[in-house]
Design a protein around this motif. Structure first.
Motif, PDB file in Angstrom:
ATOM      1  N   ARG A 120       0.406  -1.040  -0.027  1.00 43.31           N
ATOM      2  CA  ARG A 120       0.122  -0.183   0.105  1.00 43.31           C
ATOM      3  C   ARG A 120       0.731   1.262  -0.083  1.00 43.31           C
ATOM      4  O   ARG A 120       0.612   2.318  -0.573  1.00 43.31           O
ATOM      5  CB  ARG A 120      -0.929  -0.112   1.422  1.00 43.31           C
ATOM      6  N   ASN A 121       2.019   1.240   0.582  1.00 43.53           N
ATOM      7  CA  ASN A 121       2.988   2.464   0.972  1.00 43.53           C
ATOM      8  C   ASN A 121       3.524   2.625  -0.696  1.00 43.53           C
ATOM      9  O   ASN A 121       3.536   3.796  -1.218  1.00 43.53           O
ATOM     10  CB  ASN A 121       3.939   2.035   1.830  1.00 43.53           C
ATOM     11  N   ALA A 122       3.730   1.563  -1.477  1.00 46.51           N
ATOM     12  CA  ALA A 122       4.310   1.409  -2.572  1.00 46.51           C
ATOM     13  C   ALA A 122       3.298   1.956  -3.843  1.00 46.51           C
ATOM     14  O   ALA A 122       3.546   2.601  -4.525  1.00 46.51           O
ATOM     15  CB  ALA A 122       5.005   0.087  -3.067  1.00 46.51           C
ATOM     16  N   LYS A 123       2.274   1.715  -3.430  1.00 45.59           N
ATOM     17  CA  LYS A 123       1.018   1.928  -4.494  1.00 45.59           C
ATOM     18  C   LYS A 123       0.925   3.528  -4.069  1.00 45.59           C
ATOM     19  O   LYS A 123       0.513   4.080  -5.215  1.00 45.59           O
ATOM     20  CB  LYS A 123      -0.215   1.110  -3.949  1.00 45.59           C
ATOM     21  N   GLU A 124       0.746   3.859  -2.909  1.00 41.46           N
ATOM     22  CA  GLU A 124       0.659   5.221  -2.504  1.00 41.46           C
ATOM     23  C   GLU A 124       1.845   6.199  -3.357  1.00 41.46           C
ATOM     24  O   GLU A 124       1.557   7.392  -3.805  1.00 41.46           O
ATOM     25  CB  GLU A 124       0.654   5.468  -1.158  1.00 41.46           C
ATOM     26  N   PHE A 125       3.055   5.877  -3.200  1.00 42.36           N
ATOM     27  CA  PHE A 125       4.001   6.401  -3.658  1.00 42.36           C
ATOM     28  C   PHE A 125       4.148   6.366  -5.232  1.00 42.36           C
ATOM     29  O   PHE A 125       4.268   7.502  -5.714  1.00 42.36           O
ATOM     30  CB  PHE A 125       5.309   5.547  -3.164  1.00 42.36           C
ATOM     31  N   VAL A 126       3.882   5.274  -5.877  1.00 46.66           N
ATOM     32  CA  VAL A 126       3.532   5.296  -7.353  1.00 46.66           C
ATOM     33  C   VAL A 126       2.611   6.169  -7.745  1.00 46.66           C
ATOM     34  O   VAL A 126       2.590   6.929  -8.900  1.00 46.66           O
ATOM     35  CB  VAL A 126       3.538   3.894  -7.613  1.00 46.66           C
ATOM     36  N   ASN A 127       1.555   5.969  -6.986  1.00 48.00           N
ATOM     37  CA  ASN A 127       0.193   6.919  -7.395  1.00 48.00           C
ATOM     38  C   ASN A 127       0.403   8.618  -7.132  1.00 48.00           C
ATOM     39  O   ASN A 127      -0.377   9.315  -7.254  1.00 48.00           O
ATOM     40  CB  ASN A 127      -0.961   6.462  -6.727  1.00 48.00           C
ATOM     41  N   SER A 128       1.696   8.831  -6.440  1.00 47.35           N
ATOM     42  CA  SER A 128       1.801  10.150  -5.995  1.00 47.35           C
ATOM     43  C   SER A 128       2.125  10.918  -7.344  1.00 47.35           C
ATOM     44  O   SER A 128       2.537  10.632  -8.297  1.00 47.35           O
ATOM     45  CB  SER A 128       3.058  10.352  -5.024  1.00 47.35           C
ATOM     46  N   ALA A 129       1.707  12.324  -7.314  1.00 47.01           N
ATOM     47  CA  ALA A 129       1.959  13.254  -8.216  1.00 47.01           C
ATOM     48  C   ALA A 129       3.171  13.466  -8.852  1.00 47.01           C
ATOM     49  O   ALA A 129       3.437  13.374  -9.992  1.00 47.01           O
ATOM     50  CB  ALA A 129       1.298  14.871  -7.961  1.00 47.01           C
ATOM     51  N   GLU A 130       4.232  13.588  -7.582  1.00 42.43           N
ATOM     52  CA  GLU A 130       5.612  13.809  -8.052  1.00 42.43           C
ATOM     53  C   GLU A 130       6.373  12.555  -8.804  1.00 42.43           C
ATOM     54  O   GLU A 130       6.741  12.825  -9.780  1.00 42.43           O
ATOM     55  CB  GLU A 130       6.312  14.122  -6.685  1.00 42.43           C
TER      56      GLU A 130
END
Length: 367
Positions: free
Chosen positions: A343-353
């Motif tokens: 989930r952390n990775a998913k959140e990171f990959v989905n981040s705008a930056e």
């Protein structure tokens, strides 16, 4: 590790345009690289970037991984719930079996101690008493038979004495009648005295006739006329009558004694047969008690063995459950860590930056 460093280097180049973005991305990558799954995701991202694949595919792959981990965690929960329920059913059944077996063991021990063993002891004592009664009965029969034989022999002896005395009286009567009728002279009167002496020898001194015979002896010792001779004849006749009466009484008494003895024999033999029948019955009952004791002891042994097996099975099931709980907790913790990492990775990959930088680099031919 080299791939991870390459990814970090790539991301650093990508984020060189915006230092704050580089710092943020580096922290996220450091966080992800703390687990094998995070490292795998970073490597997957690097490979995906190197192959210039669409970023949406990377997001989808991470989402699929999250779904797979969630499904596996749910399967773990379901398997654990089923296993827990099965252990509960197994342990409840074992507890029921243990309780019933303990009741059976208590009842069997109580039955042996309170019923069977006392009954066997009582039956053995009864058989011993009956055997004693049988021995006493046979002893009494032997003793009384011998006494009866002696009694009968005494009767025969008395009959013989009476018959001898009657014969002697008849001889004396014949002589005295010959003397009275004149066929024998008074000078031969001594033969009459001798005949009376023979009568006396046949009669016991304890006999009621003995005094009469003694009187005859005195009278026949010296008599001189017909009057005395007739008196002697009358006394002899009276003696004979008493002897015959006494003999008849002896026969009557003997008959009654014999009837009483036969009744006594019958009673003793009936008692003996009754004792014998009682011994057979008691022996049968004893055998039944002994067989019941044997079967109850065998059942007790089996129940004790079953109880031990039930307790062993219960402990084994509890040990197995404890091991399963430990494995379940460890696996659940791992799944939760992996899910959180995903989930952390998913959140990171989905981040705008991340999305902006990666897309820009992919579009410009960077990375």
């Amino acid at each position: 590790m080299q791939k991870l460093l390459a990814l970090i280097l790539t991301l650093s180049i990508v984020y060189s345009i915006d230092p704050s973005m580089v710092q943020l991305s580096t922290e996220k990558m450091d966080e992800l690289s703390q687990s094998n799954l995070g490292k795998f995701i970073l490597e997957m991202a690097q490979t995906h970037a190197e192959m210039r694949g669409p970023l949406d595919d990377l997001v989808t792959a991470i989402g699929d991984l999250e779904n797979e981990l969630t499904a596996e965690l749910q399967q773990l929960e379901d398997d654990f719930t089923r296993s827990t329920n099965q252990h509960q059913v197994t342990q409840e059944n074992l507890d029921i079996n243990i309780g019933q077996t303990e009741i059976n063991i208590f009842n069997e021990k109580d039955f042996i101690d309170a019923i069977l063993l006392p009954s066997i002891d009582q039956t053995n004592a009864k058989i011993e008493r009956l055997n004693g009664f049988m021995n006493d009965n046979r002893d009494a029969l032997s003793r009384e038979t011998l006494a009866r034989q002696n009694q009968h022999q005494a009767y025969l002896d008395r009959v013989s004495e009476h018959q001898g005395a009657i014969s002697a009286v008849d001889e004396a009567l014949q002589l005295i009648n010959s003397l009275i009728n004149g066929n024998v002279a008074f000078s031969e009167k001594a033969t009459i005295h001798q005949a009376v002496k023979r009568v006396n020898s046949k009669i016991q001194k304890t006999s009621t006739i003995h005094p009469l015979v003694e009187a005859l002896l005195q009278l026949t010792q010296n008599f001189a006329d017909q009057g005395q001779a007739q008196k002697i004849r009358d006394l002899l006749q009276d003696t004979r009558n008493q002897l015959v009466s006494s003999l008849n009484q002896e026969n009557t008494d003997e008959q009654q004694i014999q009837e009483t003895w036969e009744a006594r024999q019958k009673t003793l033999n009936t008692e003996y047969q009754e004792f014998k029948r009682s011994v057979l019955e008691a022996t049968y009952v004893l055998a039944a008690y002994q067989n019941k004791l044997k079967s109850t002891q065998e059942a007790l042994t089996q129940n004790e063995l079953d109880l031990q097996n039930y307790n062993d099975s219960l402990q084994q099931d509890k040990d197995a459950q404890a091991q399963e709980i430990q494995i379940y907790n460890e696996l659940k913790a791992q799944y939760q860590i992996q899910l959180q990492t995903t989930r952390n990775a998913k959140e990171f990959v989905n981040s705008a930056e991340f999305s902006t930088v990666i897309r820009n680099k992919l579009n410009s031919g960077g990375i």
